[in-house]
Scaffold this active site. Structure first.
Site, mmCIF file in Angstrom:
data_model
loop_
_atom_site.group_PDB
_atom_site.id
_atom_site.type_symbol
_atom_site.label_atom_id
_atom_site.label_comp_id
_atom_site.label_asym_id
_atom_site.label_seq_id
_atom_site.Cartn_x
_atom_site.Cartn_y
_atom_site.Cartn_z
ATOM 1 N N CYS A 1 0.807 -1.224 0.000
ATOM 2 C CA CYS A 1 0.000 0.000 0.000
ATOM 3 C C CYS A 1 0.839 1.272 0.000
ATOM 4 O O CYS A 1 0.338 2.347 -0.329
ATOM 5 C CB CYS A 1 -0.946 -0.004 1.195
ATOM 6 S SG CYS A 1 -1.939 -1.499 1.325
ATOM 7 N N HIS B 1 -3.352 6.701 2.100
ATOM 8 C CA HIS B 1 -3.796 5.417 1.559
ATOM 9 C C HIS B 1 -5.261 5.227 1.906
ATOM 10 O O HIS B 1 -5.679 5.445 3.050
ATOM 11 C CB HIS B 1 -2.948 4.295 2.156
ATOM 12 C CG HIS B 1 -3.519 2.934 1.941
ATOM 13 N ND1 HIS B 1 -3.953 2.504 0.706
ATOM 14 C CD2 HIS B 1 -3.740 1.902 2.806
ATOM 15 C CE1 HIS B 1 -4.412 1.268 0.817
ATOM 16 N NE2 HIS B 1 -4.297 0.883 2.077
ATOM 17 N N ASN C 1 -10.471 -0.257 -1.186
ATOM 18 C CA ASN C 1 -9.039 -0.274 -0.890
ATOM 19 C C ASN C 1 -8.316 -0.934 -2.065
ATOM 20 O O ASN C 1 -8.485 -2.130 -2.309
ATOM 21 C CB ASN C 1 -8.803 -1.052 0.409
ATOM 22 C CG ASN C 1 -7.338 -1.118 0.811
ATOM 23 O OD1 ASN C 1 -6.439 -1.000 -0.011
ATOM 24 N ND2 ASN C 1 -7.088 -1.333 2.090
#
Length: 318
Positions: free
Chosen positions: A116, A244, A274
């Protein structure tokens, strides 16, 4: 060695798969309700790649859009960095294929896996290459096909992850538009976010959500403050907060801790889910496409996730 050039983001691009998966869609296949999903994650929809929408294919679509915005010809790209953790075939890397698909001839090309945090890591590497004169233009892409790694028996991951790609062109600039990176890792806690092998012989994403929440809300705010300090600005001076897009609860908690007004916070996770390394560039692209940003706006980027790796920097919006 002193810097020779400045570096700046000159173009952004995004690719979201056409298939949109809603919370009611997920509820039909699991024991969770749409209300439970939104309450726990803040996510309403996510995109799921279909046949042919591989990591390199999605990357090439996003990368071509970023080059068009930057008015950079593919022949002027000297380096391509693909941040990804989900290219199913580990060898060869995806970056050379992406370069070929876009029509970039004989460029340097490699994959970077910091999960990420991959896009923020890649932006720093690209910025340094430009500043040292090793590249005129670097194409940085964050892309993930996370739905290939979702365990249908695990709602903790099934409801969160989506697919997509986001890209940025980093070019020589008369002024410095990308601040110093702050990066690090916490390998002691690496097992709380990674992959697992199931009884069916497949590799699936694995996450201890409560531990990830506690770790990120405790450890990422000091990183954000250090990013601003190294860039020579106060946290209150940023125009946009682009962390993120893990889930909305984490994003809002980070913003509250850092006292960042909600109108400055990117919330692409609500519609995109996500997407790991793709989440920051997708959120940046959506901000730009919305018309809310101005050239030169200061955006605080923060990537954090599996590893546990993290990285952040201040960038100027194109």
């Amino acid at each position: 060695m002193s810097d020779t050039f400045g570096s700046a983001i000159t173009g952004l691009g995004a690719y979201r798969p056409t298939r949109v998966v809603t919370n009611p869609d997920i509820a039909l296949r699991t024991e969770v309700t749409p209300e439970w999903i939104e309450e726990r994650t803040g996510i309403r929809t996510r995109h799921s790649a279909g046949p042919g929408e591989t990591v390199p294919v999605m990357s090439a679509e996003a990368g071509a859009k970023a080059l068009a915005m930057a008015n950079v010809d593919p022949s002027e790209v000297d380096l391509l960095i693909l941040a990804t953790a989900t290219k199913r075939d580990r060898i060869p890397g995806g970056a050379p294929e992406v370069a070929h698909r876009i029509g970039i001839p004989a460029t340097g090309a490699f994959d970077l896996n910091a999960a990420c945090a991959g896009f923020a890591y890649s932006v720093s590497v690209a910025s340094n290459a430009v500043r040292l004169g090793e590249a005129r233009n670097v194409l940085v892409i964050g892309a993930e096909h996370l739905t290939e790694f979702i365990d249908p028996e695990d709602p903790a991951t099934y409801v969160i992850f989506g697919d997509g790609a986001g890209a940025a062109v980093i070019s020589r600039s008369e002024t410095q538009g990308i601040g110093p990176v702050v990066w690090g890792s916490d390998g002691r806690r690496a097992p709380i976010l990674g992959t697992k092998w199931a009884k069916d012989g497949k590799e699936y994403a694995s996450m201890n959500g409560p531990l990830v929440y506690r770790w990120s809300t405790k450890n990422i705010p000091p990183v954000a403050r250090e990013v601003c300090a190294r860039a020579g600005i106060d946290l209150s001076e940023i125009d946009w907060f682009v962390p993120h897009q893990a889930n909305l609860r984490i994003i809002e908690q980070l913003a509250e801790i850092l006292e960042i007004p909600e109108e400055k916070v990117a919330r692409d996770v609500v519609d995109t889910g996500n997407t790991s390394a793709a989440s920051v560039p997708l959120a940046l692209s959506r901000l730009h496409e919305s018309g809310r940003t101005k050239p030169g706006d200061k955006a605080l980027l923060l990537g954090f996730g599996a590893g546990l790796a993290y990285a952040g920097q201040i960038v100027r919006m194109p």
